[in-house]
Design an enzyme around this catalytic site. Structure first.
Site, short mmCIF file in Angstrom:
data_model
loop_
_atom_site.label_atom_id
_atom_site.label_comp_id
_atom_site.label_asym_id
_atom_site.label_seq_id
_atom_site.Cartn_x
_atom_site.Cartn_y
_atom_site.Cartn_z
N GLY A 14 0.87 -1.18 0.00
CA GLY A 14 0.00 0.00 0.00
C GLY A 14 0.90 1.22 0.00
O GLY A 14 1.46 1.58 -1.03
N TYR A 15 1.10 1.80 1.17
CA TYR A 15 1.96 2.99 1.31
C TYR A 15 1.58 4.06 0.30
O TYR A 15 2.44 4.53 -0.46
CB TYR A 15 3.46 2.63 1.13
CG TYR A 15 4.04 1.75 2.20
CD1 TYR A 15 4.44 2.29 3.42
CD2 TYR A 15 4.21 0.38 2.00
CE1 TYR A 15 4.99 1.48 4.41
CE2 TYR A 15 4.76 -0.43 2.98
CZ TYR A 15 5.15 0.13 4.17
OH TYR A 15 5.70 -0.68 5.13
N HIS A 16 0.33 4.40 0.26
CA HIS A 16 -0.06 5.50 -0.61
C HIS A 16 -1.41 6.07 -0.19
O HIS A 16 -2.13 5.46 0.61
CB HIS A 16 -0.11 5.04 -2.08
CG HIS A 16 -1.11 3.96 -2.37
ND1 HIS A 16 -0.77 2.66 -2.61
CD2 HIS A 16 -2.46 4.01 -2.46
CE1 HIS A 16 -1.85 1.95 -2.83
NE2 HIS A 16 -2.90 2.74 -2.74
N SER A 17 -1.72 7.22 -0.77
CA SER A 17 -3.08 7.77 -0.67
C SER A 17 -3.51 8.07 -2.10
O SER A 17 -2.71 7.97 -3.04
CB SER A 17 -3.10 9.05 0.17
OG SER A 17 -2.42 10.07 -0.52
#
Ligand code: TYD
Length: 132
Positions: free
Chosen positions: A47-50
């Protein structure tokens, strides 16, 4: 933080279970894309995102995993382990997915087609944009 747990309709009988999620009932957006994650090692964190615009619903249709969500101020960890539950994530929420069980299959319903320009993948940039 723009997240919420959504309960889907579940129909159980002697033949098994059937879960339904319908547009404008449980799903607040038109689904333009579906993808799923599986085969992640329990040590994997991804993930590590927006997203600038994208809305999503995560459903652990098998096994379980956890999602860490933050808006830079508040932090939440949601465990997904129910086939009849979805985690709605609005835009501008940072997410990391971890603690996958070996059998985890995470289904994602998305409001937009894939567009790399909709991602913010650097946490410091995410935080600085929130400040604006
Ligand atoms: P990636 O965005 O790295 O996954 P994560 O959710 O962990 O950040 O996606 C993995 C790869 O899949 C990457 O090369 C981009 C690609 N991808 C698509 O082509 N289409 C999609 O809809 C998605 C979600 C990913």
């Amino acid at each position: 933080m723009d997240i919420k747990i959504i309960e889907f309709q579940k129909h159980d009988d002697e033949r098994g279970s059937l879960v339904v999620a319908e547009h404008q009932k449980e799903i607040p957006f038109l689904i333009k894309r579906v993808y799923y994650l599986y085969g992640s090692d329990p040590k994997t964190r991804r993930g590590y995102h927006s997203h600038k615009k994208l809305e999503q619903i995560y459903i652990a249709i098998n096994g379980k995993c956890k999602v860490m969500l933050t808006d830079g101020k508040e932090n939440k960890i949601v465990e997904l382990d129910k086939k009849e539950q979805g985690l709605y994530i609005g835009h501008n929420v940072w997410r990391e997915i971890f603690d996958f069980s070996d059998d985890a299959v995470l289904l994602v319903l998305a409001s937009e087609k894939y567009e790399e320009s909709d991602y913010i993948r650097d946490y410091n940039i995410y935080l600085s944009k929130k400040e604006e």
